[in-house]
Motif scaffolding. Structure first.
Motif, PDB file in Angstrom:
ATOM      1  N   MET A 170       2.107  -4.061   0.059  1.00 51.98           N
ATOM      2  CA  MET A 170       2.445  -3.560   1.385  1.00 51.98           C
ATOM      3  C   MET A 170       3.636  -2.606   1.329  1.00 51.98           C
ATOM      4  N   VAL A 204      -4.172  -5.218   8.223  1.00 51.28           N
ATOM      5  CA  VAL A 204      -3.775  -4.475   7.024  1.00 51.28           C
ATOM      6  C   VAL A 204      -3.478  -5.429   5.872  1.00 51.28           C
ATOM      7  N   TRP A 205      -2.763  -6.526   6.166  1.00 53.89           N
ATOM      8  CA  TRP A 205      -2.445  -7.506   5.124  1.00 53.89           C
ATOM      9  C   TRP A 205      -3.729  -8.073   4.510  1.00 53.89           C
ATOM     10  N   ALA A 207      -6.734  -6.713   4.540  1.00 51.69           N
ATOM     11  CA  ALA A 207      -7.470  -5.659   3.847  1.00 51.69           C
ATOM     12  C   ALA A 207      -6.873  -5.384   2.469  1.00 51.69           C
ATOM     13  N   LEU A 208      -5.551  -5.466   2.347  1.00 52.47           N
ATOM     14  CA  LEU A 208      -4.896  -5.226   1.063  1.00 52.47           C
ATOM     15  C   LEU A 208      -5.298  -6.254   0.012  1.00 52.47           C
ATOM     16  N   ARG A 212      -6.319  -1.715  -2.621  1.00 50.60           N
ATOM     17  CA  ARG A 212      -5.477  -0.684  -2.013  1.00 50.60           C
ATOM     18  C   ARG A 212      -6.252   0.196  -1.035  1.00 50.60           C
ATOM     19  N   TYR A 214      -8.895  -0.429   0.749  1.00 56.53           N
ATOM     20  CA  TYR A 214      -9.213  -1.143   1.988  1.00 56.53           C
ATOM     21  C   TYR A 214      -7.974  -1.209   2.885  1.00 56.53           C
ATOM     22  N   GLY A 215      -6.843  -1.510   2.269  1.00 56.16           N
ATOM     23  CA  GLY A 215      -5.608  -1.565   3.043  1.00 56.16           C
ATOM     24  C   GLY A 215      -5.244  -0.220   3.630  1.00 56.16           C
ATOM     25  N   GLU A 218      -7.417   0.582   6.717  1.00 60.57           N
ATOM     26  CA  GLU A 218      -6.995  -0.193   7.886  1.00 60.57           C
ATOM     27  C   GLU A 218      -5.672   0.335   8.428  1.00 60.57           C
TER      28      GLU A 218
END
Length: 229
Positions: A170, A204-205, A207-208, A212, A214-215, A218
């Motif tokens: 993140m 986001v969390w 997806a990560l 990377r 995917y995050g 998002e």
């Protein structure tokens, strides 16, 4: 006390004592600094740590088999010019001598056998505490009880480990996004709001955790909501 971070890259740390405490201290600094451990005997784990080293001139652990007295400690400090001296023997007199020699030389010192509470009345400004840490590069979290309860520090560290899982990814993502938004000329207040939304987004969390890309997808959706509202 106020916690500070110190960059030990290219520096030398001198550890006096090769037992379990000295081993723990040496391993804490070995990834970043050159660590020299002076002791008449060494813990098996410390020997293994030193054996795993590659370049002895760079970060890693060097073992010196010697029984340092007060004058010997002063000689080692003068010879190595360490940025930090760790007094980690089971002999209070030797630790006191190492501490005094370090302070006389103007070097930071960590005395492992006395807590913050025990030393609050006579603590020198160069006396340092090495806290328990949790890392998810480039994120690091330090936990200290001021030496009052090492067991609690360990328990808190284990708690924090579960809480910051994925924080490194993140940090890297949000840092890149912050730079990109600045390069696009997005106003500072809007940038701050966009990044705040990203780092607080459960989407986001999650997806990560998949990767990377995917995050990033998002996060882009979250940022777009901020920029177009």
């Amino acid at each position: 006390m106020i916690p500070l971070y110190h960059d030990f890259t290219g520096e030398t740390v001198l550890v006096i004592g090769g037992g379990s405490v000295g081993t723990r201290k040496a391993s804490r600094f070995a990834d970043e600094a050159r660590v020299v451990v002076v002791s008449p005997a060494f813990d098996d784990l410390l020997i293994d740590l030193a054996a795993d080293d590659g370049d002895a001139a760079g970060p890693g652990v060097d073992l010196v088999r010697a029984a340092p007295d007060a004058e010997a400690v002063r000689d080692w400090i003068e010879r190595l010019a360490p940025v930090l001296v760790v007094a980690a023997t089971d002999d209070g007199a030797v630790n006191a001598a190492a501490e005094a020699a370090a302070l006389d030389a103007g070097v930071l010192v960590n005395r492992a056998d006395r807590s913050t509470a025990e030393r609050s009345a006579d603590r020198d400004a160069r006396s340092a505490v090495v806290p328990a840490t949790v890392e998810d590069d480039p994120v690091s979290v330090a936990v200290s009880t001021g030496g009052a309860s090492p067991a609690l520090a360990k328990a808190l560290r284990e708690r924090v480990e579960t809480e910051i899982e994925g924080a490194g990814a993140m940090a890297e993502l949000s840092g890149d996004l912050r730079t990109e938004l600045k390069d696009r000329g997005v106003p500072a207040e809007t940038r701050r709001e966009a990044i705040r939304r990203v780092v607080r987004s459960e989407g986001v969390w999650k997806a990560l955790q998949k990767g990377r890309s995917y995050g990033r997808n998002e996060a882009d959706s979250v940022i777009e909501e901020v920029l177009t509202r």
